[in-house]
Design a protein around this motif. Structure first.
Motif, PDB file in Angstrom:
ATOM      1  N   GLY A  21       7.860  27.572  73.848  1.00 23.24           N
ATOM      2  CA  GLY A  21       9.247  27.531  75.078  1.00 23.24           C
ATOM      3  C   GLY A  21       9.944  26.393  75.642  1.00 23.24           C
ATOM      4  N   THR A  22       8.801  25.077  75.392  1.00 19.83           N
ATOM      5  CA  THR A  22       9.983  24.230  76.037  1.00 19.83           C
ATOM      6  C   THR A  22      10.196  23.268  75.115  1.00 19.83           C
ATOM      7  OG1 THR A  22       8.852  24.281  78.102  1.00 19.83           O
ATOM      8  CG2 THR A  22       9.271  22.350  77.623  1.00 19.83           C
ATOM      9  N   ILE A  23      11.394  22.448  74.551  1.00 23.73           N
ATOM     10  CA  ILE A  23      11.517  22.150  73.559  1.00 23.73           C
ATOM     11  C   ILE A  23      11.235  20.430  73.759  1.00 23.73           C
ATOM     12  CG2 ILE A  23      13.025  21.131  71.821  1.00 23.73           C
ATOM     13  CD1 ILE A  23      12.676  24.149  71.708  1.00 23.73           C
ATOM     14  N   ARG A  24      10.361  20.074  73.230  1.00 23.55           N
ATOM     15  CA  ARG A  24       9.925  18.613  73.187  1.00 23.55           C
ATOM     16  C   ARG A  24      10.489  17.653  72.122  1.00 23.55           C
ATOM     17  NH1 ARG A  24       3.944  15.985  74.579  1.00 23.55           N
ATOM     18  NH2 ARG A  24       4.646  14.581  74.311  1.00 23.55           N
ATOM     19  N   GLU A  25      11.204  16.421  72.299  1.00 21.50           N
ATOM     20  CA  GLU A  25      11.101  15.917  71.621  1.00 21.50           C
ATOM     21  C   GLU A  25      10.378  14.419  71.425  1.00 21.50           C
ATOM     22  OE1 GLU A  25      14.855  14.933  68.974  1.00 21.50           O
ATOM     23  OE2 GLU A  25      14.711  15.856  70.447  1.00 21.50           O
ATOM     24  N   ILE A  26      10.069  14.573  70.120  1.00 22.64           N
ATOM     25  CA  ILE A  26       9.157  13.515  69.490  1.00 22.64           C
ATOM     26  C   ILE A  26       9.394  12.706  68.630  1.00 22.64           C
ATOM     27  CG2 ILE A  26       6.833  13.351  68.724  1.00 22.64           C
ATOM     28  CD1 ILE A  26       5.551  15.870  70.214  1.00 22.64           C
ATOM     29  N   ALA A  27       9.107  11.134  69.045  1.00 19.92           N
ATOM     30  CA  ALA A  27       9.534  10.210  68.304  1.00 19.92           C
ATOM     31  C   ALA A  27       8.962  10.023  66.602  1.00 19.92           C
ATOM     32  CB  ALA A  27      10.121   8.778  68.360  1.00 19.92           C
ATOM     33  N   TYR A  28       9.142  10.060  65.526  1.00 19.32           N
ATOM     34  CA  TYR A  28       8.475   9.688  64.899  1.00 19.32           C
ATOM     35  C   TYR A  28       8.016   8.672  64.904  1.00 19.32           C
ATOM     36  CZ  TYR A  28      11.334  13.031  62.236  1.00 19.32           C
ATOM     37  OH  TYR A  28      12.370  13.700  62.134  1.00 19.32           O
ATOM     38  N   ALA A  29       7.789   7.210  65.538  1.00 15.57           N
ATOM     39  CA  ALA A  29       7.246   6.197  65.652  1.00 15.57           C
ATOM     40  C   ALA A  29       5.789   6.323  66.818  1.00 15.57           C
ATOM     41  CB  ALA A  29       8.783   4.671  66.396  1.00 15.57           C
ATOM     42  N   GLY A  68      -2.934   8.991  71.733  1.00 13.25           N
ATOM     43  CA  GLY A  68      -3.865  10.697  71.307  1.00 13.25           C
ATOM     44  C   GLY A  68      -3.901  11.370  71.919  1.00 13.25           C
ATOM     45  N   GLU A  69      -3.060  12.202  72.416  1.00 13.95           N
ATOM     46  CA  GLU A  69      -2.497  13.315  73.274  1.00 13.95           C
ATOM     47  C   GLU A  69      -1.804  13.899  71.638  1.00 13.95           C
ATOM     48  OE1 GLU A  69       0.938  15.662  75.043  1.00 13.95           O
ATOM     49  OE2 GLU A  69       1.877  13.162  74.723  1.00 13.95           O
ATOM     50  N   THR A  70      -2.168  15.728  72.210  1.00 16.20           N
ATOM     51  CA  THR A  70      -2.473  16.607  70.796  1.00 16.20           C
ATOM     52  C   THR A  70      -1.044  17.469  71.191  1.00 16.20           C
ATOM     53  OG1 THR A  70      -4.173  16.442  70.198  1.00 16.20           O
ATOM     54  CG2 THR A  70      -3.593  18.046  69.308  1.00 16.20           C
ATOM     55  N   VAL A  71      -0.511  17.771  70.143  1.00 12.87           N
ATOM     56  CA  VAL A  71       0.953  18.742  70.748  1.00 12.87           C
ATOM     57  C   VAL A  71       0.851  19.262  69.682  1.00 12.87           C
ATOM     58  CG1 VAL A  71       3.032  18.991  70.900  1.00 12.87           C
ATOM     59  CG2 VAL A  71       1.855  17.335  72.297  1.00 12.87           C
ATOM     60  N   GLU A  72       0.572  20.784  70.283  1.00 14.52           N
ATOM     61  CA  GLU A  72       1.040  21.844  68.932  1.00 14.52           C
ATOM     62  C   GLU A  72       2.822  22.387  69.133  1.00 14.52           C
ATOM     63  OE1 GLU A  72      -1.230  25.534  66.680  1.00 14.52           O
ATOM     64  OE2 GLU A  72      -2.495  23.330  67.310  1.00 14.52           O
ATOM     65  N   GLY A  73       3.427  22.818  68.067  1.00 17.68           N
ATOM     66  CA  GLY A  73       4.393  23.720  68.468  1.00 17.68           C
ATOM     67  C   GLY A  73       5.178  23.535  67.402  1.00 17.68           C
ATOM     68  N   ARG A  74       6.283  24.335  67.271  1.00 21.45           N
ATOM     69  CA  ARG A  74       6.722  24.638  65.651  1.00 21.45           C
ATOM     70  C   ARG A  74       8.116  23.702  65.694  1.00 21.45           C
ATOM     71  NH1 ARG A  74       5.930  28.412  63.093  1.00 21.45           N
ATOM     72  NH2 ARG A  74       5.395  30.285  64.467  1.00 21.45           N
ATOM     73  N   ILE A  75       8.362  23.109  64.933  1.00 20.21           N
ATOM     74  CA  ILE A  75       9.486  22.683  64.467  1.00 20.21           C
ATOM     75  C   ILE A  75      10.792  22.980  64.569  1.00 20.21           C
ATOM     76  CG2 ILE A  75      10.757  20.482  63.203  1.00 20.21           C
ATOM     77  CD1 ILE A  75       7.883  20.348  61.869  1.00 20.21           C
ATOM     78  N   VAL A  76      11.646  22.614  65.514  1.00 23.80           N
ATOM     79  CA  VAL A  76      13.053  22.872  65.877  1.00 23.80           C
ATOM     80  C   VAL A  76      14.188  22.504  64.977  1.00 23.80           C
ATOM     81  CG1 VAL A  76      12.377  25.041  67.461  1.00 23.80           C
ATOM     82  CG2 VAL A  76      13.018  22.790  68.813  1.00 23.80           C
ATOM     83  N   SER A  77      14.100  21.313  64.902  1.00 25.63           N
ATOM     84  CA  SER A  77      15.113  20.381  65.057  1.00 25.63           C
ATOM     85  C   SER A  77      14.471  18.929  64.110  1.00 25.63           C
ATOM     86  CB  SER A  77      15.744  19.944  65.474  1.00 25.63           C
ATOM     87  OG  SER A  77      15.423  19.371  66.910  1.00 25.63           O
ATOM     88  N   SER A  78      15.113  18.486  63.580  1.00 25.06           N
ATOM     89  CA  SER A  78      14.660  16.856  63.400  1.00 25.06           C
ATOM     90  C   SER A  78      15.961  15.720  62.755  1.00 25.06           C
ATOM     91  CB  SER A  78      13.516  17.380  61.484  1.00 25.06           C
ATOM     92  OG  SER A  78      14.146  17.547  61.026  1.00 25.06           O
ATOM     93  N   ASP A  79      16.146  15.004  62.772  1.00 26.69           N
ATOM     94  CA  ASP A  79      16.423  13.825  62.191  1.00 26.69           C
ATOM     95  C   ASP A  79      15.737  12.573  61.977  1.00 26.69           C
ATOM     96  OD1 ASP A  79      16.141  12.091  64.604  1.00 26.69           O
ATOM     97  OD2 ASP A  79      17.671  12.529  65.576  1.00 26.69           O
ATOM     98  N   GLU A  80      16.696  11.322  61.290  1.00 30.88           N
ATOM     99  CA  GLU A  80      16.799  10.411  61.387  1.00 30.88           C
ATOM    100  C   GLU A  80      15.291   9.930  62.145  1.00 30.88           C
ATOM    101  OE1 GLU A  80      16.178   9.554  58.002  1.00 30.88           O
ATOM    102  OE2 GLU A  80      17.551  11.383  57.605  1.00 30.88           O
ATOM    103  N   THR A  81      15.036   9.565  63.386  1.00 34.87           N
ATOM    104  CA  THR A  81      14.234   9.505  64.141  1.00 34.87           C
ATOM    105  C   THR A  81      12.842   9.995  65.459  1.00 34.87           C
ATOM    106  OG1 THR A  81      16.105   9.434  65.850  1.00 34.87           O
ATOM    107  CG2 THR A  81      15.814   7.154  64.388  1.00 34.87           C
ATOM    108  N   ALA A  82      12.851  11.570  64.758  1.00 34.28           N
ATOM    109  CA  ALA A  82      12.649  12.388  65.813  1.00 34.28           C
ATOM    110  C   ALA A  82      12.624  14.120  65.768  1.00 34.28           C
ATOM    111  CB  ALA A  82      12.838  12.330  66.936  1.00 34.28           C
ATOM    112  N   ALA A  83      11.717  14.249  66.094  1.00 32.39           N
ATOM    113  CA  ALA A  83      11.557  16.126  65.695  1.00 32.39           C
ATOM    114  C   ALA A  83      11.561  16.851  67.513  1.00 32.39           C
ATOM    115  CB  ALA A  83      10.327  16.235  64.977  1.00 32.39           C
ATOM    116  N   GLY A  84      11.707  18.020  66.780  1.00 31.12           N
ATOM    117  CA  GLY A  84      12.385  18.474  68.204  1.00 31.12           C
ATOM    118  C   GLY A  84      11.051  19.379  68.358  1.00 31.12           C
ATOM    119  N   ILE A  85      10.019  19.822  69.263  1.00 32.58           N
ATOM    120  CA  ILE A  85       8.772  21.024  69.076  1.00 32.58           C
ATOM    121  C   ILE A  85       8.934  21.801  69.980  1.00 32.58           C
ATOM    122  CG2 ILE A  85       6.422  20.873  68.437  1.00 32.58           C
ATOM    123  CD1 ILE A  85       6.761  18.036  67.496  1.00 32.58           C
ATOM    124  N   ASP A  86       8.680  22.985  69.765  1.00 31.34           N
ATOM    125  CA  ASP A  86       9.006  23.956  70.861  1.00 31.34           C
ATOM    126  C   ASP A  86       7.744  24.207  70.992  1.00 31.34           C
ATOM    127  OD1 ASP A  86       8.463  26.142  71.869  1.00 31.34           O
ATOM    128  OD2 ASP A  86      10.378  27.579  70.789  1.00 31.34           O
TER     129      ASP A  86
END
Length: 161
Positions: free
Chosen positions: A134-142, A113-131
């Motif tokens: 100014g802080t990069i947050r790794e969010i797993a697609y799961a 239920g958490e909402t996160v808004e930011g810019r996608i800075v990276s992605s791979d097969e399991t997760a995306a890095g979102i700025d």
């Protein structure tokens, strides 16, 4: 048409289009069949790395028409074919969606239920890095409940900015 039958038709169309559209370097993103009076509307969304051009849509339309003309997947009832690009209103569900939207602003609602808004800075097969501010947050697609690209009229790095 029952929803079970319609799902089977959608899946069959998607399967039949996979190879011909892959040859054009396109992915099938969605197949929708909507009743419209005595006809049906068959709407197919396509996408590719770098985005879809009008020429890509025209090529895809020709190829899809050819495949469907050779197939009995749509049955005898008349239909209208619409081929479109994926569009920003479709949720990011697959790793390729995230990859194709690096540098775009995204709003993510996590499965808890958490909402996160930011810019996608990276992605791979399991997760995306979102700025996020100014802080990069790794969010797993799961852990993603829903993710949508946000429309920006003056996107940083764009020609208009």
């Amino acid at each position: 048409m029952s929803s079970v039958r319609q799902d089977a038709v959608r899946e069959r169309i998607e399967t039949e289009l996979l190879a011909p559209l892959s040859a054009l370097e396109l992915d099938v993103e969605a197949v929708e069949i909507t009743p419209a009076g005595k006809r049906r509307i068959l709407r197919i969304a396509v996408d590719k790395d770098g985005g879809v051009t009008l020429d890509d849509v025209a090529d895809a339309t020709r190829e899809i028409s050819r495949v469907l003309d050779e197939s009995d997947a749509m049955g005898e009832q008349p239909y209208t074919l619409e081929v479109t690009s994926r569009g920003v209103d479709r949720p990011l569900v697959l790793p390729r969606h995230w990859r194709r939207n690096v540098d775009r602003l995204v709003k993510v609602t996590t499965t808890d239920g958490e909402t996160v808004e930011g810019r996608i800075v990276s992605s791979d097969e399991t997760a995306a890095g979102i700025d996020v501010s100014g802080t990069i947050r790794e969010i797993a697609y799961a852990d993603v409940g829903r993710a949508l690209v946000q429309v920006e009229f003056n996107r940083p790095g764009s020609k208009e900015a």
